[in-house]
Write a protein that holds these residues in place. Structure first.
Motif, PDB file in Angstrom:
ATOM      1  N   VAL A  44       0.833  -1.199   0.000  1.00 13.72           N
ATOM      2  CA  VAL A  44       0.000   0.000   0.000  1.00 13.72           C
ATOM      3  C   VAL A  44       0.868   1.250   0.000  1.00 13.72           C
ATOM      4  N   GLU A  45       1.933   1.223   0.787  1.00 14.11           N
ATOM      5  CA  GLU A  45       2.832   2.375   0.871  1.00 14.11           C
ATOM      6  C   GLU A  45       3.447   2.691  -0.490  1.00 14.11           C
ATOM      7  N   GLU A  46       3.831   1.660  -1.203  1.00 12.00           N
ATOM      8  CA  GLU A  46       4.422   1.854  -2.534  1.00 12.00           C
ATOM      9  C   GLU A  46       3.397   2.454  -3.495  1.00 12.00           C
ATOM     10  N   ALA A  47       2.166   1.971  -3.426  1.00 13.20           N
ATOM     11  CA  ALA A  47       1.116   2.465  -4.307  1.00 13.20           C
ATOM     12  C   ALA A  47       0.818   3.938  -4.030  1.00 13.20           C
ATOM     13  N   LEU A  48       0.736   4.296  -2.766  1.00 12.59           N
ATOM     14  CA  LEU A  48       0.443   5.680  -2.407  1.00 12.59           C
ATOM     15  C   LEU A  48       1.583   6.611  -2.793  1.00 12.59           C
ATOM     16  N   MET A  49       2.806   6.129  -2.673  1.00 15.07           N
ATOM     17  CA  MET A  49       3.952   6.949  -3.052  1.00 15.07           C
ATOM     18  C   MET A  49       3.899   7.287  -4.539  1.00 15.07           C
ATOM     19  N   GLU A  50       3.556   6.296  -5.362  1.00 17.07           N
ATOM     20  CA  GLU A  50       3.456   6.543  -6.803  1.00 17.07           C
ATOM     21  C   GLU A  50       2.247   7.423  -7.114  1.00 17.07           C
ATOM     22  N   ALA A  51       1.138   7.184  -6.438  1.00 16.21           N
ATOM     23  CA  ALA A  51      -0.069   7.973  -6.689  1.00 16.21           C
ATOM     24  C   ALA A  51       0.154   9.446  -6.379  1.00 16.21           C
ATOM     25  N   ASN A  52       0.904   9.736  -5.316  1.00 14.06           N
ATOM     26  CA  ASN A  52       1.125  11.115  -4.876  1.00 14.06           C
ATOM     27  C   ASN A  52       2.375  11.748  -5.473  1.00 14.06           C
ATOM     28  N   ARG A  53       3.019  11.050  -6.384  1.00 14.65           N
ATOM     29  CA  ARG A  53       4.312  11.508  -6.921  1.00 14.65           C
ATOM     30  C   ARG A  53       4.187  12.801  -7.718  1.00 14.65           C
ATOM     31  N   LEU A  54       3.112  12.985  -8.431  1.00 13.22           N
ATOM     32  CA  LEU A  54       2.962  14.143  -9.308  1.00 13.22           C
ATOM     33  C   LEU A  54       2.423  15.351  -8.558  1.00 13.22           C
ATOM     34  N   PRO A  55       2.609  16.547  -9.111  1.00 11.58           N
ATOM     35  CA  PRO A  55       2.130  17.755  -8.433  1.00 11.58           C
ATOM     36  C   PRO A  55       0.630  17.981  -8.566  1.00 11.58           C
ATOM     37  N   TYR A  56      -0.054  17.127  -9.337  1.00 10.63           N
ATOM     38  CA  TYR A  56      -1.490  17.298  -9.525  1.00 10.63           C
ATOM     39  C   TYR A  56      -2.261  16.613  -8.405  1.00 10.63           C
ATOM     40  N   GLY A  57      -3.425  17.176  -8.071  1.00  8.92           N
ATOM     41  CA  GLY A  57      -4.216  16.592  -6.998  1.00  8.92           C
ATOM     42  C   GLY A  57      -5.697  16.882  -7.148  1.00  8.92           C
ATOM     43  N   LEU A  58      -6.264  16.495  -8.275  1.00  8.96           N
ATOM     44  CA  LEU A  58      -7.694  16.739  -8.494  1.00  8.96           C
ATOM     45  C   LEU A  58      -8.527  15.560  -8.010  1.00  8.96           C
ATOM     46  N   ALA A  59      -8.217  14.356  -8.507  1.00 10.21           N
ATOM     47  CA  ALA A  59      -8.986  13.177  -8.123  1.00 10.21           C
ATOM     48  C   ALA A  59      -8.077  11.959  -8.057  1.00 10.21           C
ATOM     49  N   GLY A  60      -8.475  10.999  -7.238  1.00 13.51           N
ATOM     50  CA  GLY A  60      -7.761   9.730  -7.135  1.00 13.51           C
ATOM     51  C   GLY A  60      -8.753   8.635  -6.790  1.00 13.51           C
ATOM     52  N   TYR A  61      -8.422   7.398  -7.155  1.00 14.30           N
ATOM     53  CA  TYR A  61      -9.379   6.310  -7.023  1.00 14.30           C
ATOM     54  C   TYR A  61      -8.711   5.046  -6.484  1.00 14.30           C
ATOM     55  N   ALA A  62      -9.549   4.163  -5.940  1.00 18.60           N
ATOM     56  CA  ALA A  62      -9.071   2.855  -5.502  1.00 18.60           C
ATOM     57  C   ALA A  62     -10.185   1.838  -5.664  1.00 18.60           C
ATOM     58  N   PHE A  63      -9.789   0.619  -5.997  1.00 18.82           N
ATOM     59  CA  PHE A  63     -10.729  -0.496  -6.088  1.00 18.82           C
ATOM     60  C   PHE A  63     -10.275  -1.564  -5.113  1.00 18.82           C
ATOM     61  N   THR A  64     -11.125  -1.827  -4.116  1.00 16.98           N
ATOM     62  CA  THR A  64     -10.791  -2.776  -3.064  1.00 16.98           C
ATOM     63  C   THR A  64     -12.070  -3.184  -2.349  1.00 16.98           C
ATOM     64  N   ARG A  65     -12.049  -4.376  -1.737  1.00 19.67           N
ATOM     65  CA  ARG A  65     -13.170  -4.793  -0.895  1.00 19.67           C
ATOM     66  C   ARG A  65     -12.817  -4.701   0.584  1.00 19.67           C
ATOM     67  N   SER A  66     -11.648  -4.135   0.876  1.00 16.99           N
ATOM     68  CA  SER A  66     -11.193  -4.001   2.257  1.00 16.99           C
ATOM     69  C   SER A  66     -11.558  -2.619   2.795  1.00 16.99           C
ATOM     70  N   ALA A  67     -12.329  -2.592   3.887  1.00 18.31           N
ATOM     71  CA  ALA A  67     -12.689  -1.318   4.497  1.00 18.31           C
ATOM     72  C   ALA A  67     -11.450  -0.601   5.027  1.00 18.31           C
ATOM     73  N   ALA A  68     -10.516  -1.348   5.577  1.00 18.49           N
ATOM     74  CA  ALA A  68      -9.296  -0.754   6.127  1.00 18.49           C
ATOM     75  C   ALA A  68      -8.468  -0.111   5.022  1.00 18.49           C
ATOM     76  N   THR A  69      -8.344  -0.805   3.891  1.00 17.52           N
ATOM     77  CA  THR A  69      -7.590  -0.243   2.769  1.00 17.52           C
ATOM     78  C   THR A  69      -8.272   1.009   2.243  1.00 17.52           C
ATOM     79  N   ALA A  70      -9.591   0.966   2.145  1.00 19.15           N
ATOM     80  CA  ALA A  70     -10.341   2.120   1.644  1.00 19.15           C
ATOM     81  C   ALA A  70     -10.122   3.339   2.532  1.00 19.15           C
ATOM     82  N   VAL A  71     -10.126   3.153   3.846  1.00 21.92           N
ATOM     83  CA  VAL A  71      -9.919   4.266   4.768  1.00 21.92           C
ATOM     84  C   VAL A  71      -8.508   4.823   4.613  1.00 21.92           C
ATOM     85  N   THR A  72      -7.518   3.936   4.503  1.00 27.16           N
ATOM     86  CA  THR A  72      -6.132   4.379   4.339  1.00 27.16           C
ATOM     87  C   THR A  72      -5.968   5.202   3.074  1.00 27.16           C
TER      88      THR A  72
END
Length: 392
Positions: free
Chosen positions: A310-338
């Motif tokens: 998860v940490e690796e995924a978030l690092m790549e997701a937040n790498r760019l200076p843009y921040g309009l929208a982001g998405y995730a597909f998961t059935r884990s409530a804990a992952t969704a909250v993170t």
């Protein structure tokens, strides 16, 4: 809208239904643009907050949603009690003119809404520098947004800026693959990918990476691309040759850097289909150095890379200076909250791409702008809370 912009008639019809809903919702919300009474410090006094309209608004909209984007700015400003001067894109003028005509026919007082056209730089400079204008509202590129914000700063005028994006999509091993693939295809081909919140960087957990890429590519290959006026078309043309050429260049460059072409990658031309069409394209294993991984493609181009934690995924997701929208597909409530807590974006979609709705605030952070439109927060952005202290 279809003839000017290229999207399918189905999408154009849906967009105008949202235009109507936008006007109706803001009209109703205007009745709830309330101030408040503050408990007084002394007997016989009243302490009040009264919401006051800022004044005339200069609004600027792009060509990708020629109905919804003007309607948002017009309806919200009117609900706050402001008049509007709006400059829509020269490439798609008819939708805004149609909205203005409908409002005039419905009895909107003359001078309340004004539609102007002309050289973009000249019009924006003239309006923003005018002493009459008290608020600036712009949707468009980050580059132009910076220039308009600079102009507005000279007059200390507040801005709402909804700028570019490069939305990441985190797909986790526990995601429902059938639903995820179907949702991702529809999210990518909507308006031929010419959407600021469009899913672009698909960051997929390694356990399902190959299966996701294969099934996503197969689904994209089945999309029917054709003229927007053809009922059989599932995706129309790109709005202009600039967009088609830009997407083509990004695809070629990504493949040259080692990306693996899975679907599309061509103009989709055939004997009866010529113009600014481009097949929905998926490129896997795209290196970070590829231009498309760093600059918004604004077209039907999807890029896939893999992650393990998860940490690796978030690092790549937040790498760019843009921040309009982001998405995730998961059935884990804990992952969704993170993900909802850690994505550096203005709007987060979990198992959905619907992050822009009339009743909710919509806006970006970082290079994707500031301020919001939508919801009661959007109306408040056109108002000033005046404090009144009355002692008898």
């Amino acid at each position: 809208m279809t003839l000017e912009q290229g999207k399918t008639l189905t999408e154009s019809t849906l967009e105008f239904s949202i235009v109507a809903e936008t006007l109706e919702w803001n009209a109703a919300e205007a009745l709830r643009a309330n101030g408040r009474i503050i408990p007084a410090r002394t007997r016989g006094a009243r302490q009040m907050v009264v919401m006051q309209p800022l004044g005339p608004v200069a609004a600027f909209t792009p060509w990708n949603f020629p109905g919804v984007l003007p309607a948002r700015k017009i309806a919200t400003a009117l609900a706050a009690g402001c008049t509007v001067v709006i400059k829509p894109a020269e490439e798609t003028p008819a939708s805004t003119i149609g909205i203005a005509q409908a409002l005039q026919d419905a009895g909107l007082p003359a001078g309340t809404l004004n539609v102007v056209f002309g050289v973009p730089g000249d019009v924006s400079s003239h309006l923003i520098r005018s002493d009459i204008i008290r608020k600036v509202h712009f949707t468009g590129s980050t580059e132009v947004g910076r220039r308009l914000a600079t102009l507005a700063a000279e007059g200390l005028k507040p801005c709402t800026l909804e700028l570019g994006g490069h939305a990441p999509v985190l797909v986790f091993d526990d995601a429902d693959l059938d639903t995820t693939v179907a949702t991702c295809v529809q999210g990518k081909i909507r308006n031929a990918g010419q959407v600021c919140t469009c899913p672009t960087r698909f960051i997929v957990q390694e356990g399902i990476y190959e299966a996701f890429v294969r099934r996503y590519g197969e689904a994209m290959d089945r999309i029917v691309v054709g003229p927007g006026v053809d009922p059989a078309s599932q995706m129309g043309a790109l709005a202009n040759r600039r967009r088609r050429d830009a997407v083509e260049e990004m695809v070629s460059e990504a493949i040259s850097q080692g990306g693996r072409l899975v679907a599309g990658g061509n103009r989709g031309d055939r004997g009866d289909l010529q113009g600014t069409f481009w097949r929905p394209t998926l490129i896997a294993d795209v290196p970070r150095s590829a231009r498309a991984m760093n600059v918004e493609p604004f077209g039907p181009l999807a890029l896939a890379t893999r992650f393990s934690t998860v940490e690796e995924a978030l690092m790549e997701a937040n790498r760019l200076p843009y921040g309009l929208a982001g998405y995730a597909f998961t059935r884990s409530a804990a992952t969704a909250v993170t993900v909802a807590d850690e994505l550096q974006v203005g709007g987060v979609g979990i198992n959905t791409f619907a992050v822009s709705q009339i009743e909710a605030p919509f806006g970006g952070v970082k290079d994707s702008g500031y301020g919001v439109e939508g919801g009661h927060e959007g109306i408040e952005a056109f108002m000033h809370p005046r404090y009144v202290h009355h002692v008898t």
